[in-house]
Design a protein around this motif. Structure first.
Motif, PDB file in Angstrom:
ATOM      1  N   CYS A   3       7.787 -17.448  18.888  1.00 40.60           N
ATOM      2  CA  CYS A   3       7.111 -16.224  19.351  1.00 40.60           C
ATOM      3  C   CYS A   3       5.937 -15.900  18.421  1.00 40.60           C
ATOM      4  O   CYS A   3       6.110 -15.826  17.207  1.00 40.60           O
ATOM      5  CB  CYS A   3       8.098 -15.056  19.353  1.00 40.60           C
ATOM      6  N   CYS A   6       6.706 -12.018  16.733  1.00 40.53           N
ATOM      7  CA  CYS A   6       7.741 -11.756  15.726  1.00 40.53           C
ATOM      8  C   CYS A   6       8.239 -13.031  15.059  1.00 40.53           C
ATOM      9  O   CYS A   6       9.123 -12.984  14.206  1.00 40.53           O
ATOM     10  CB  CYS A   6       8.908 -10.994  16.363  1.00 40.53           C
ATOM     11  N   ASN A   8      10.057 -15.278  16.097  1.00 44.08           N
ATOM     12  CA  ASN A   8      11.383 -15.728  16.508  1.00 44.08           C
ATOM     13  C   ASN A   8      11.289 -17.175  17.002  1.00 44.08           C
ATOM     14  O   ASN A   8      10.347 -17.542  17.688  1.00 44.08           O
ATOM     15  CB  ASN A   8      11.896 -14.809  17.636  1.00 44.08           C
ATOM     16  N   CYS A  31      10.024 -13.440  24.799  1.00 40.98           N
ATOM     17  CA  CYS A  31      10.785 -13.540  23.554  1.00 40.98           C
ATOM     18  C   CYS A  31      12.014 -12.629  23.657  1.00 40.98           C
ATOM     19  O   CYS A  31      11.887 -11.430  23.887  1.00 40.98           O
ATOM     20  CB  CYS A  31       9.907 -13.110  22.383  1.00 40.98           C
ATOM     21  N   CYS A  34      11.843  -9.716  20.598  1.00 46.77           N
ATOM     22  CA  CYS A  34      10.942  -8.555  20.636  1.00 46.77           C
ATOM     23  C   CYS A  34      10.554  -8.177  22.062  1.00 46.77           C
ATOM     24  O   CYS A  34       9.831  -7.200  22.271  1.00 46.77           O
ATOM     25  CB  CYS A  34       9.700  -8.799  19.784  1.00 46.77           C
TER      26      CYS A  34
HETATM   27 ZN   LIG Z   1       9.146 -12.052  19.563  1.00 50.31          ZN
END
Ligand SMILES: [Zn+2]
Length: 156
Positions: A3, A6, A8, A31, A34
């Motif tokens: 992502c 964030c 991720n 995602c 987030c």
């Molecule tokens: Zn994210």
């Protein structure tokens, strides 16, 4: 795909569709961490095969950097370099091959560079074609002169 918001590590594909007349696939991703969404694009990478056997992705900026070196001290603008880079890329991609030998890229540069600046062209050609003597330059310059005369006179 990570992502971009964030960082991720895990994102979900929520939609895939063909783009650029089938030359690319765009994926809408979401995602789970987030909840933000973003789009990725998948295209075929044009690879350049160097003489050493190593392949690397085609890079327009690398071409422009090489031509910029040949244009040092010449009245050539960054815009003109960008246009040249685009023309070279279109010519190379137009062949429709997934991999092109590096020397073909050099060949694709020579034509547009010659139109752009003859001195830069001679510099580039001398390296690319490994000119070994003054005669090589004379031969190339004679070619430039002949073309110049031909383009000045109305044909037939
Ligand atoms: Zn994210």
């Amino acid at each position: 795909m990570r992502c971009p918001f964030c960082q991720n590590q895990d994102t979900r594909v929520i939609d895939s569709r063909a783009a650029e007349e089938g030359a690319a696939i765009r994926r809408r991703r979401s995602c789970p961490a987030c909840e933000r969404r973003f789009t990725t694009q998948e295209t075929v990478l044009l690879m350049v095969a160097k003489r050493s056997g190593v392949t690397e992705p085609f890079s327009r900026s690398k071409i422009i950097a090489g031509v910029r070196r040949a244009c040092q001290g010449r009245p050539v603008t960054e815009d003109a370099l960008a246009v040249l880079g685009q023309r070279v890329e279109e010519a190379v991609r137009g062949r429709g091959a997934a991999e092109v030998p590096a020397h073909e890229i050099g060949l694709a540069i020579l034509g547009p560079l010659r139109e752009l600046d003859e001195v830069a062209y001679l510099r580039f050609a001398s390296v690319y074609r490994s000119f070994e003597s003054v005669e090589d330059f004379e031969h190339e310059i004679a070619g430039l002169r002949a073309d110049r005369i031909a383009s000045r006179e109305p044909g037939e």
